[in-house]
Design a protein around this motif. Structure first.
Motif, PDB file in Angstrom:
ATOM      1  N   ALA A 170       0.670  -1.198   4.117  1.00 19.65           N
ATOM      2  CA  ALA A 170       1.608  -0.640   5.098  1.00 19.65           C
ATOM      3  C   ALA A 170       2.660   0.243   4.435  1.00 19.65           C
ATOM      4  CB  ALA A 170       2.290  -1.775   5.864  1.00 19.65           C
ATOM      5  N   TYR A 171       2.974  -0.097   3.203  1.00 20.10           N
ATOM      6  CA  TYR A 171       4.041   0.579   2.457  1.00 20.10           C
ATOM      7  C   TYR A 171       3.626   1.986   2.036  1.00 20.10           C
ATOM      8  CZ  TYR A 171       6.890   0.927  -1.933  1.00 20.10           C
ATOM      9  OH  TYR A 171       7.699   1.304  -2.965  1.00 20.10           O
ATOM     10  N   ARG A 172       2.304   2.209   1.859  1.00 16.66           N
ATOM     11  CA  ARG A 172       1.809   3.498   1.406  1.00 16.66           C
ATOM     12  C   ARG A 172       0.803   4.061   2.421  1.00 16.66           C
ATOM     13  NH1 ARG A 172      -0.064   4.587  -4.003  1.00 16.66           N
ATOM     14  NH2 ARG A 172       1.116   6.469  -3.551  1.00 16.66           N
ATOM     15  N   PRO A 173       1.279   4.363   3.635  1.00 14.19           N
ATOM     16  CA  PRO A 173       0.353   4.793   4.690  1.00 14.19           C
ATOM     17  C   PRO A 173      -0.359   6.093   4.342  1.00 14.19           C
ATOM     18  CG  PRO A 173       2.624   5.229   5.320  1.00 14.19           C
ATOM     19  CD  PRO A 173       2.685   4.411   4.057  1.00 14.19           C
ATOM     20  N   GLY A 174      -1.617   6.157   4.760  1.00 15.49           N
ATOM     21  CA  GLY A 174      -2.373   7.396   4.587  1.00 15.49           C
ATOM     22  C   GLY A 174      -2.909   7.620   3.192  1.00 15.49           C
ATOM     23  N   VAL A 175      -2.708   6.645   2.302  1.00 14.93           N
ATOM     24  CA  VAL A 175      -3.146   6.799   0.911  1.00 14.93           C
ATOM     25  C   VAL A 175      -4.439   5.997   0.710  1.00 14.93           C
ATOM     26  CG1 VAL A 175      -2.505   6.349  -1.485  1.00 14.93           C
ATOM     27  CG2 VAL A 175      -0.763   7.089   0.162  1.00 14.93           C
ATOM     28  N   PRO A 176      -5.441   6.570   0.075  1.00 14.84           N
ATOM     29  CA  PRO A 176      -6.704   5.818  -0.139  1.00 14.84           C
ATOM     30  C   PRO A 176      -6.524   4.745  -1.206  1.00 14.84           C
ATOM     31  CG  PRO A 176      -6.860   7.985  -1.145  1.00 14.84           C
ATOM     32  CD  PRO A 176      -5.536   7.942  -0.430  1.00 14.84           C
ATOM     33  N   LEU A 177      -6.208   3.537  -0.783  1.00 16.17           N
ATOM     34  CA  LEU A 177      -5.869   2.448  -1.706  1.00 16.17           C
ATOM     35  C   LEU A 177      -7.038   1.523  -2.003  1.00 16.17           C
ATOM     36  CD1 LEU A 177      -2.346   1.224  -0.495  1.00 16.17           C
ATOM     37  CD2 LEU A 177      -2.888   2.614  -2.490  1.00 16.17           C
ATOM     38  N   ILE A 178      -8.175   1.747  -1.354  1.00 21.06           N
ATOM     39  CA  ILE A 178      -9.303   0.824  -1.535  1.00 21.06           C
ATOM     40  C   ILE A 178     -10.124   1.294  -2.735  1.00 21.06           C
ATOM     41  CG2 ILE A 178     -11.193  -0.372  -0.388  1.00 21.06           C
ATOM     42  CD1 ILE A 178      -8.473  -0.475   1.161  1.00 21.06           C
ATOM     43  N   ARG A 179     -10.051   0.546  -3.835  1.00 23.12           N
ATOM     44  CA  ARG A 179     -10.758   0.956  -5.059  1.00 23.12           C
ATOM     45  C   ARG A 179     -12.235   0.596  -4.995  1.00 23.12           C
ATOM     46  NH1 ARG A 179      -9.122  -2.171 -10.336  1.00 23.12           N
ATOM     47  NH2 ARG A 179      -7.056  -1.407  -9.736  1.00 23.12           N
ATOM     48  N   GLN A 180     -12.530  -0.594  -4.538  1.00 26.47           N
ATOM     49  CA  GLN A 180     -13.926  -1.035  -4.504  1.00 26.47           C
ATOM     50  C   GLN A 180     -14.130  -2.035  -3.378  1.00 26.47           C
ATOM     51  OE1 GLN A 180     -15.546  -2.739  -8.153  1.00 26.47           O
ATOM     52  NE2 GLN A 180     -17.444  -1.658  -7.726  1.00 26.47           N
ATOM     53  N   VAL A 181     -15.296  -2.001  -2.785  1.00 27.65           N
ATOM     54  CA  VAL A 181     -15.639  -2.915  -1.692  1.00 27.65           C
ATOM     55  C   VAL A 181     -16.917  -3.652  -2.066  1.00 27.65           C
ATOM     56  CG1 VAL A 181     -16.287  -3.081   0.747  1.00 27.65           C
ATOM     57  CG2 VAL A 181     -14.557  -1.419   0.025  1.00 27.65           C
ATOM     58  N   LEU A 182     -16.906  -4.962  -1.885  1.00 27.93           N
ATOM     59  CA  LEU A 182     -18.119  -5.770  -2.068  1.00 27.93           C
ATOM     60  C   LEU A 182     -18.508  -6.350  -0.721  1.00 27.93           C
ATOM     61  CD1 LEU A 182     -17.054  -5.685  -5.032  1.00 27.93           C
ATOM     62  CD2 LEU A 182     -17.916  -7.997  -5.292  1.00 27.93           C
ATOM     63  N   ARG A 183     -19.782  -6.266  -0.402  1.00 29.87           N
ATOM     64  CA  ARG A 183     -20.286  -6.872   0.823  1.00 29.87           C
ATOM     65  C   ARG A 183     -21.413  -7.811   0.429  1.00 29.87           C
ATOM     66  NH1 ARG A 183     -23.557  -5.381   5.313  1.00 29.87           N
ATOM     67  NH2 ARG A 183     -22.666  -6.318   7.187  1.00 29.87           N
ATOM     68  N   ASN A 184     -21.349  -9.062   0.862  1.00 33.58           N
ATOM     69  CA  ASN A 184     -22.281 -10.083   0.393  1.00 33.58           C
ATOM     70  C   ASN A 184     -22.339 -10.103  -1.139  1.00 33.58           C
ATOM     71  OD1 ASN A 184     -23.101 -10.950   2.990  1.00 33.58           O
ATOM     72  ND2 ASN A 184     -24.435  -9.157   3.132  1.00 33.58           N
ATOM     73  N   GLY A 185     -21.203  -9.824  -1.756  1.00 30.80           N
ATOM     74  CA  GLY A 185     -21.125  -9.833  -3.211  1.00 30.80           C
ATOM     75  C   GLY A 185     -21.701  -8.602  -3.881  1.00 30.80           C
ATOM     76  N   VAL A 186     -22.139  -7.637  -3.113  1.00 35.61           N
ATOM     77  CA  VAL A 186     -22.788  -6.430  -3.664  1.00 35.61           C
ATOM     78  C   VAL A 186     -21.806  -5.267  -3.603  1.00 35.61           C
ATOM     79  CG1 VAL A 186     -24.683  -4.794  -3.435  1.00 35.61           C
ATOM     80  CG2 VAL A 186     -25.028  -7.231  -2.882  1.00 35.61           C
ATOM     81  N   PRO A 187     -21.503  -4.655  -4.769  1.00 34.42           N
ATOM     82  CA  PRO A 187     -20.615  -3.495  -4.746  1.00 34.42           C
ATOM     83  C   PRO A 187     -21.200  -2.370  -3.909  1.00 34.42           C
ATOM     84  CG  PRO A 187     -20.850  -4.343  -6.971  1.00 34.42           C
ATOM     85  CD  PRO A 187     -21.865  -5.059  -6.117  1.00 34.42           C
ATOM     86  N   GLN A 188     -20.382  -1.801  -3.032  1.00 32.41           N
ATOM     87  CA  GLN A 188     -20.814  -0.706  -2.163  1.00 32.41           C
ATOM     88  C   GLN A 188     -20.517   0.613  -2.866  1.00 32.41           C
ATOM     89  OE1 GLN A 188     -22.300  -1.600   0.972  1.00 32.41           O
ATOM     90  NE2 GLN A 188     -22.199  -3.542  -0.132  1.00 32.41           N
ATOM     91  N   CYS A 189     -21.359   1.591  -2.603  1.00 34.19           N
ATOM     92  CA  CYS A 189     -21.218   2.870  -3.285  1.00 34.19           C
ATOM     93  C   CYS A 189     -19.968   3.593  -2.823  1.00 34.19           C
ATOM     94  CB  CYS A 189     -22.419   3.766  -2.997  1.00 34.19           C
ATOM     95  SG  CYS A 189     -23.919   3.112  -3.697  1.00 34.19           S
ATOM     96  N   ARG A 190     -19.307   4.237  -3.756  1.00 37.21           N
ATOM     97  CA  ARG A 190     -18.247   5.161  -3.400  1.00 37.21           C
ATOM     98  C   ARG A 190     -18.900   6.494  -3.073  1.00 37.21           C
ATOM     99  NH1 ARG A 190     -12.892   3.855  -4.319  1.00 37.21           N
ATOM    100  NH2 ARG A 190     -12.740   5.490  -2.758  1.00 37.21           N
ATOM    101  N   PRO A 191     -18.258   7.339  -2.258  1.00 36.05           N
ATOM    102  CA  PRO A 191     -18.860   8.628  -1.901  1.00 36.05           C
ATOM    103  C   PRO A 191     -18.965   9.535  -3.126  1.00 36.05           C
ATOM    104  CG  PRO A 191     -16.592   8.519  -1.133  1.00 36.05           C
ATOM    105  CD  PRO A 191     -16.932   7.161  -1.634  1.00 36.05           C
TER     106      PRO A 191
END
Ligand code: ZN
Length: 399
Positions: free
Chosen positions: A378-399
């Motif tokens: 909330a403190y840094r709105p509009g900034v891409p703060l998500i470095r990595q996402v895991l789904r079912n423990g599997v790293p998802q590809c970055r674009p």
């Protein structure tokens, strides 16, 4: 059995009260999290971390459960940027533009619809969303509603039949006939691909009697109930949702005290019968409308979720961090309340215990921030703060 250790976590949001303090977020500091076969197998101090096949160093950053976006309309064609511009120039929002999208959706091929869902789901994933509910509602014929849900089911377990989105133009002067069709052949064609049924209960869409009839038909074939209600003005939708044991009543912008009390009365300890109030601030932002009073709901003890309402007309955002920022800045939610609502709240709105929290046995759906704390969302709105996402423990590809 494959294992993965997410190590050196500075702040872990578990959404498990009692997991180490920190209020409803169950914050833990300086921990590691072990994933085995897609599930959280262990959480503990970094120094005690077990060996694993692979390791991700979080570098002291915050780790959160993946966002659970419990309200999204992703199966559609076309866009309504011109309508948005007209609204920003002063025209009011009435919901009538839905029919524009219906025309474009009916004319689109399966592959075009599938490509749009894939694009938006990817966009959401890159912003931390690991579970998304997807509604039909832009087909509004038996065949087009069934294919919308068939395509949605390729991307999520949480598919929602919204044949009662609006009365399509060809039924404009005989809404009773349309409701009969929704409850009859349309429901029969849609139900095999749907987990939920939803109705847009609002002036200009479906009145409370039609909504009750449609939702009861859905319940009779085993679908769970959710509802669009009290978005554009006060009305009986929230009370209907509570009456039918809906998992969630969505929008909740115009509520009476009796509506708030009814929602609060459902907030059970185990959550199994709670009717969640799902707030969709992207819609108020994009229609320049007054925001729902989240503070009033929270102070009354109502379980609150945040979702995007991603759709081409009234809220064309897939960003849960954006909704968190709006909820904190415009709706007086604390950052912790907003993060909880976007994760555990969304899971409650979908009546799922396997997502929205990080504890032993939960799905290893999580995000690593480029920030030391959940506050930064909330403190840094509009900034891409998500470095990595895991789904079912599997790293998802970055674009
Ligand atoms: Zn919606």
């Amino acid at each position: 059995m494959s294992s993965l250790l997410v190590d050196n976590i500075g702040e872990l949001v578990t959404n498990t009260p009692g997991a180490g303090g920190g209020g409803p977020l169950g914050l833990r500091r300086h921990v590691a999290l072990l994933v085995e076969d897609g599930l959280v197998a262990w959480i503990g101090p970094t120094r005690d971390a077990p060996a694993a096949d692979r390791r991700i160093d979080a570098g002291g950053a915050a780790v959160l459960p993946g966002f659970v976006d419990s309200h999204a309309h992703l199966v559609f064609a076309g866009d309504r940027a011109v309508e948005f511009a007209a609204r920003m120039a002063g025209e009011p929002y009435t919901g009538g533009g839905i029919r524009t999208t219906v025309g474009a959706t009916r004319a689109a091929s399966d592959d075009e619809l599938r490509a749009t869902v894939r694009r938006l789901r990817g966009e959401a994933m890159r912003q931390g969303t690991t579970t998304v509910e997807i509604k039909s509602g832009y087909g509004l014929t038996v065949a087009d509603e069934a294919r919308s849900l068939r395509i949605a089911a390729e991307f999520t377990e949480d598919t929602t039949f919204l044949g009662a989105h609006v009365v399509p133009a060809e039924y404009a002067d005989r809404p009773d006939d349309y409701v009969g069709m929704v409850c009859g052949p349309m429901l029969a064609a849609a139900a095999p691909y749907a987990r939920w049924i939803d109705v847009f209960c609002e002036r200009g869409a479906f009145d409370v009697d039609h909504a009750r009839a449609i939702l009861a038909c859905g319940q009779a074939v085993g679908l769970g109930v959710r509802l669009h209600a009290n978005q554009l003005g006060p009305g009986p939708g929230v009370q209907l949702g509570v009456e039918l044991g809906a998992a969630s009543v969505d929008h909740c912008t115009h509520l009476t005290d009796a509506d708030v009390d009814a929602l609060a009365s459902t907030a059970a300890e185990d959550g199994g019968t709670t009717t969640v109030a799902t707030l969709l601030p992207g819609a108020e932002f994009s229609t320049r409308s007054p925001y729902p009073d989240a503070r009033r709901l929270l102070d009354a003890g109502v379980t609150v979720a945040l979702a995007t309402d991603c759709n081409p007309g009234s809220s064309y955002t897939s960003s849960m961090p954006f909704c968190i920022a709006l909820a904190v800045r415009e709706m007086r939610m604390t950052p912790a309340e907003a993060v909880w609502a976007a994760t555990a709240g969304g899971a409650a709105a979908l009546r799922r215990a396997d997502v929205g929290r990080l504890a032993r046995g939960a799905r290893a759906d999580l995000m690593i921030l480029d920030a030391p704390s959940h506050l930064h969302l909330a403190y840094r709105p509009g900034v891409p703060l998500i470095r990595q996402v895991l789904r079912n423990g599997v790293p998802q590809c970055r674009p």
